[in-house]
Design a protein around this motif. Structure first.
Motif, PDB file in Angstrom:
ATOM      1  N   TYR A  69       0.817  -1.210   0.000  1.00 36.83           N
ATOM      2  CA  TYR A  69       0.000   0.000   0.000  1.00 36.83           C
ATOM      3  C   TYR A  69       0.858   1.270   0.000  1.00 36.83           C
ATOM      4  CZ  TYR A  69      -3.969  -3.037   0.723  1.00 36.83           C
ATOM      5  OH  TYR A  69      -4.929  -4.017   0.556  1.00 36.83           O
ATOM      6  N   LYS A  70       2.152   1.111  -0.284  1.00 34.59           N
ATOM      7  CA  LYS A  70       3.080   2.248  -0.405  1.00 34.59           C
ATOM      8  C   LYS A  70       3.093   3.110   0.858  1.00 34.59           C
ATOM      9  CE  LYS A  70       2.762   2.438  -5.450  1.00 34.59           C
ATOM     10  NZ  LYS A  70       2.054   1.135  -5.550  1.00 34.59           N
ATOM     11  N   LEU A  71       3.081   2.440   2.012  1.00 34.56           N
ATOM     12  CA  LEU A  71       3.079   3.137   3.295  1.00 34.56           C
ATOM     13  C   LEU A  71       4.445   3.068   3.971  1.00 34.56           C
ATOM     14  CD1 LEU A  71      -0.411   1.969   4.647  1.00 34.56           C
ATOM     15  CD2 LEU A  71       0.177   4.171   3.608  1.00 34.56           C
ATOM     16  N   VAL A  72       5.496   3.032   3.151  1.00 36.96           N
ATOM     17  CA  VAL A  72       6.862   3.090   3.656  1.00 36.96           C
ATOM     18  C   VAL A  72       7.539   4.331   3.087  1.00 36.96           C
ATOM     19  CG1 VAL A  72       7.112   0.617   4.037  1.00 36.96           C
ATOM     20  CG2 VAL A  72       7.626   1.562   1.797  1.00 36.96           C
ATOM     21  N   GLN A  73       8.555   4.792   3.777  1.00 42.94           N
ATOM     22  CA  GLN A  73       9.156   6.074   3.428  1.00 42.94           C
ATOM     23  C   GLN A  73       9.653   6.128   1.979  1.00 42.94           C
ATOM     24  OE1 GLN A  73       9.189   8.635   5.902  1.00 42.94           O
ATOM     25  NE2 GLN A  73       9.400   9.764   3.988  1.00 42.94           N
ATOM     26  N   GLY A  74      10.230   5.048   1.490  1.00 38.25           N
ATOM     27  CA  GLY A  74      10.777   5.065   0.141  1.00 38.25           C
ATOM     28  C   GLY A  74       9.725   5.134  -0.951  1.00 38.25           C
ATOM     29  N   LEU A  75       8.503   4.667  -0.652  1.00 41.00           N
ATOM     30  CA  LEU A  75       7.428   4.664  -1.649  1.00 41.00           C
ATOM     31  C   LEU A  75       6.417   5.783  -1.428  1.00 41.00           C
ATOM     32  CD1 LEU A  75       6.761   0.790  -1.749  1.00 41.00           C
ATOM     33  CD2 LEU A  75       8.110   2.151  -3.365  1.00 41.00           C
ATOM     34  N   TRP A  76       6.465   6.424  -0.266  1.00 37.98           N
ATOM     35  CA  TRP A  76       5.511   7.493   0.072  1.00 37.98           C
ATOM     36  C   TRP A  76       5.977   8.801  -0.551  1.00 37.98           C
ATOM     37  CZ3 TRP A  76       0.762   7.985   1.796  1.00 37.98           C
ATOM     38  CH2 TRP A  76       0.330   9.206   2.308  1.00 37.98           C
ATOM     39  N   THR A  77       5.048   9.479  -1.222  1.00 39.20           N
ATOM     40  CA  THR A  77       5.420  10.719  -1.924  1.00 39.20           C
ATOM     41  C   THR A  77       5.134  11.981  -1.127  1.00 39.20           C
ATOM     42  OG1 THR A  77       3.270  10.731  -3.038  1.00 39.20           O
ATOM     43  CG2 THR A  77       5.096   9.633  -4.171  1.00 39.20           C
TER      44      THR A  77
ATOM     45  N   SER B 166       4.623  14.024   2.899  1.00 36.65           N
ATOM     46  CA  SER B 166       5.458  14.368   4.046  1.00 36.65           C
ATOM     47  C   SER B 166       5.455  13.229   5.059  1.00 36.65           C
ATOM     48  CB  SER B 166       4.911  15.637   4.717  1.00 36.65           C
ATOM     49  OG  SER B 166       3.613  15.386   5.252  1.00 36.65           O
ATOM     50  N   PRO B 167       6.459  13.168   5.939  1.00 40.08           N
ATOM     51  CA  PRO B 167       6.481  12.140   6.984  1.00 40.08           C
ATOM     52  C   PRO B 167       5.253  12.180   7.888  1.00 40.08           C
ATOM     53  CG  PRO B 167       8.634  13.176   6.765  1.00 40.08           C
ATOM     54  CD  PRO B 167       7.690  13.972   5.908  1.00 40.08           C
ATOM     55  N   SER B 168       4.790  13.401   8.201  1.00 38.19           N
ATOM     56  CA  SER B 168       3.588  13.499   9.034  1.00 38.19           C
ATOM     57  C   SER B 168       2.365  12.945   8.307  1.00 38.19           C
ATOM     58  CB  SER B 168       3.343  14.954   9.443  1.00 38.19           C
ATOM     59  OG  SER B 168       3.131  15.775   8.287  1.00 38.19           O
ATOM     60  N   GLY B 169       2.320  13.150   6.992  1.00 36.93           N
ATOM     61  CA  GLY B 169       1.218  12.600   6.198  1.00 36.93           C
ATOM     62  C   GLY B 169       1.261  11.084   6.175  1.00 36.93           C
ATOM     63  N   LEU B 170       2.449  10.504   6.156  1.00 36.85           N
ATOM     64  CA  LEU B 170       2.590   9.059   6.186  1.00 36.85           C
ATOM     65  C   LEU B 170       2.090   8.505   7.518  1.00 36.85           C
ATOM     66  CD1 LEU B 170       3.613   6.379   5.047  1.00 36.85           C
ATOM     67  CD2 LEU B 170       5.904   6.979   5.891  1.00 36.85           C
ATOM     68  N   ALA B 171       2.469   9.152   8.619  1.00 37.88           N
ATOM     69  CA  ALA B 171       2.013   8.705   9.938  1.00 37.88           C
ATOM     70  C   ALA B 171       0.500   8.801  10.050  1.00 37.88           C
ATOM     71  CB  ALA B 171       2.686   9.540  11.030  1.00 37.88           C
ATOM     72  N   SER B 172      -0.060   9.881   9.499  1.00 36.73           N
ATOM     73  CA  SER B 172      -1.510  10.062   9.540  1.00 36.73           C
ATOM     74  C   SER B 172      -2.225   8.989   8.725  1.00 36.73           C
ATOM     75  CB  SER B 172      -1.867  11.456   9.014  1.00 36.73           C
ATOM     76  OG  SER B 172      -3.264  11.651   9.011  1.00 36.73           O
ATOM     77  N   ARG B 173      -1.664   8.628   7.576  1.00 40.79           N
ATOM     78  CA  ARG B 173      -2.283   7.617   6.725  1.00 40.79           C
ATOM     79  C   ARG B 173      -2.261   6.249   7.409  1.00 40.79           C
ATOM     80  NH1 ARG B 173      -3.343   7.857   1.428  1.00 40.79           N
ATOM     81  NH2 ARG B 173      -3.821  10.002   2.050  1.00 40.79           N
ATOM     82  N   LYS B 174      -1.142   5.919   8.051  1.00 37.64           N
ATOM     83  CA  LYS B 174      -1.062   4.652   8.779  1.00 37.64           C
ATOM     84  C   LYS B 174      -2.095   4.607   9.903  1.00 37.64           C
ATOM     85  CE  LYS B 174       3.877   3.628   8.088  1.00 37.64           C
ATOM     86  NZ  LYS B 174       5.197   3.493   8.762  1.00 37.64           N
ATOM     87  N   ALA B 175      -2.241   5.706  10.620  1.00 39.70           N
ATOM     88  CA  ALA B 175      -3.237   5.761  11.694  1.00 39.70           C
ATOM     89  C   ALA B 175      -4.646   5.628  11.135  1.00 39.70           C
ATOM     90  CB  ALA B 175      -3.098   7.069  12.474  1.00 39.70           C
ATOM     91  N   ALA B 176      -4.875   6.203   9.943  1.00 38.97           N
ATOM     92  CA  ALA B 176      -6.201   6.116   9.326  1.00 38.97           C
ATOM     93  C   ALA B 176      -6.553   4.679   8.969  1.00 38.97           C
ATOM     94  CB  ALA B 176      -6.259   7.002   8.085  1.00 38.97           C
ATOM     95  N   VAL B 177      -5.586   3.918   8.480  1.00 40.83           N
ATOM     96  CA  VAL B 177      -5.838   2.519   8.126  1.00 40.83           C
ATOM     97  C   VAL B 177      -6.343   1.752   9.338  1.00 40.83           C
ATOM     98  CG1 VAL B 177      -4.729   0.359   7.436  1.00 40.83           C
ATOM     99  CG2 VAL B 177      -4.200   2.468   6.216  1.00 40.83           C
ATOM    100  N   THR B 178      -5.749   2.004  10.495  1.00 41.35           N
ATOM    101  CA  THR B 178      -6.181   1.337  11.723  1.00 41.35           C
ATOM    102  C   THR B 178      -7.496   1.896  12.236  1.00 41.35           C
ATOM    103  OG1 THR B 178      -3.895   0.878  12.359  1.00 41.35           O
ATOM    104  CG2 THR B 178      -5.544   0.829  14.106  1.00 41.35           C
TER     105      THR B 178
END
Length: 508
Positions: free
Chosen positions: A44-52, A54-66
């Motif tokens: 789901y491209k939820l790792v830093q190398g595949l995420w386009t 910001s880091p905060s946006g990545l953390a927010s997306r992971k929290a949203a999945v849960t």
């Protein structure tokens, strides 16, 4: 009354309906851990190398999945307000089971499609949330008064069994399978098998006698009750129990048939005894959610790392152990404590133990985290397990039991569904705010907050909640006739007012 005879039908009924806890338990264990697997994150491209972003946006997306599954569960509990009384406990259980299975199937095979994953998390969450309303409600209404606590607690035993099993299945997949779609799909597909079997078995069950009687289907209600008690409709004990059920709903203003949800809501708001009992259930849900229970469960691997566990794999093993401790002590609670010592002693002991462990963790996180202080770190890890004991013998199960047993059939479904809606909304909030709390309050502040909630809970629930052990559901009203702050004094009289006794429980 002689001890109940062994009854395969009754055992099957309890087991099948209690399997409605699997979606919630596996979401907190299996899915929470699977969503952290590299195979899942990469797909789901939820790792830093595949995420386009910001880091905060990545953390927010992971929290949203849960958390979207938790949000869906709040919607499901809200839907249960409408359907549980209208179509019955059994049909509602089957409806929500289908919703969860189709949603979780879509989650399992979303194949990296992020939009489908998000939608499926909400869809499946609707089913899981509805089941947290219907399953305890059903179990409460078929259980005998003297064993009601144990029967409803089986719901939590199965929930925690699958929560723990989820961690172990994740660990097995991590150790034996390469990081691919098949790895996380195996983890997510597993719980659909037992839930599917329970769904098929549910078509051999009947609805609860109390719901059938409330719908003026007395002959059918008596037949189901006799089957649950492994007896006949002519059995004097069955007739006596059925008469108590009928007496509780014989007045026109207590019948459920053709009663709208809005009518029940107005009654709860205006009838003092209904209002006090509904608010007590709401208070229990509030203290349970904000005492740290799900904030710790959803992030237990990270918490073990904060406590000084060396690696992610070791943390996952400890997380599985944490789930096992919760399971074991919930079983002890269900089969050795709740119907012997009573509800009050259990939840007050549990809250006090939670508070004590939170205080130590706050001190550890403030003074020794990252200091390589091995004794302090070992004590921190031990306190997490000790916290699991307190949670398991306290509000982990009591919140469900009180919410279903203290209200009459006429308003029970609507009130308990409303309580579970609040339960899931609070859980959604807890899951979302725990990581920011750790960041902004430096971890120790979050533990101090949880300790404060537990301390307040001991006082408020300690004076409000009466002892309900052994009190027939049709006589619960007598425990709430006095002021709310005198509820603690109803305990002694409630014990004398047993199922077979002639004395009535009194408020004080």
């Amino acid at each position: 009354m002689p001890p109940p005879k062994l009854n395969a039908y009754y055992a099957l009924t309890v087991l099948v309906i209690a399997c409605g806890s699997i979606p919630k338990g596996y979401d907190e264990g299996g899915f929470a851990a699977a969503s952290g697997l590299d195979s899942f994150l990469s797909d789901y491209k939820l790792v830093q190398g595949l995420w386009t972003g910001s880091p905060s946006g990545l953390a927010s997306r992971k929290a949203a999945v849960t958390s979207l599954g938790v949000l869906g569960a709040a919607i499901g509990a809200l839907v249960a307000i409408v359907v549980t009384d209208r179509i019955g406990r059994l049909r509602a259980w089957q409806l929500f089971t289908v919703l969860w299975m189709t949603g979780f199937f879509a989650v399992t095979f979303s194949s990296g499609i992020e939009g489908l994953l998000m939608f499926a998390r909400i869809w499946g969450g609707v089913g899981a949330g509805g089941l947290t309303v219907v399953a305890p409600l059903y179990l409460t209404e078929v259980a005998r008064a003297r064993s009601r606590g144990m029967v409803v607690s089986i719901y939590m035993v199965i929930l925690l069994s699958f929560l723990t099993l989820g961690f172990f299945i994740n660990y097995a997949a991590l150790k034996t399978m390469p990081p691919s779609q098949q790895q996380y799909r195996f983890v997510l597909a597993f719980p659909q098998i037992p839930v599917g079997l329970a769904f098929v078995a549910s078509f051999f069950l009947g609805d609860t006698p109390r719901w059938l009687a409330s719908k003026k289907r007395s002959a059918e209600a008596l037949a189901v009750l006799a089957k649950l008690r492994n007896s006949t409709v002519e059995d004097p004990d069955v007739i006596k129990e059925f008469d108590e059920i009928e007496t509780g709903i014989e007045h026109k203003d207590r019948v459920l048939a053709n009663t709208s949800v809005w009518t029940i809501v107005k009654e709860v708001a205006t009838v003092s005894t209904y209002r006090k009992r509904f608010l007590l259930g709401l208070a229990m849900q509030t203290f349970a959610q904000w005492s740290g229970g799900n904030g710790i469960t959803y992030y237990i691997p990270e918490i073990f790392l904060l406590a000084g566990v060396a690696s992610s794999k070791d943390s996952l093993v400890n997380a599985a152990g944490y789930g096992a401790v919760k399971l074991v002590f919930t079983m002890v609670f269900a089969w050795g404590l709740i119907d012997y010592f009573g509800r009050r002693r259990c939840f007050m002991t549990g809250l006090a133990l939670q508070c004590a462990t939170h205080i130590y963790m706050a001190i550890y996180m403030a003074l020794w985290r990252g200091s390589k202080n091995e004794p302090a770190s070992s004590a921190a890890v031990a306190s997490v397990f000790l916290y699991a004991v307190g949670w398991s013998v306290g509000l982990c199960t009591v919140q469900y039991l009180y919410g279903t047993e203290i209200l009459p059939t006429r308003v029970r479904g609507v009130c308990y569904a409303a309580n579970m809606t609040v339960h899931w909304l609070f859980q959604f909030a807890v899951v979302r705010v725990t990581p920011p709390m750790f960041q902004t309050l430096n971890v120790w502040g979050a533990y101090a907050f949880w300790a404060g909630i537990c301390a307040i809970g001991v006082v408020v629930l300690g004076v409000w909640a009466p002892e309900t052990k052994g009190v027939p559901m049709e006589r619960m009203e007598e425990l709430f006739s006095g002021p709310w702050y005198m509820g603690w004094r109803a305990r002694a009289d409630a014990r004398r007012g047993s199922t077979e006794g002639s004395e009535k429980p009194t408020a004080y």
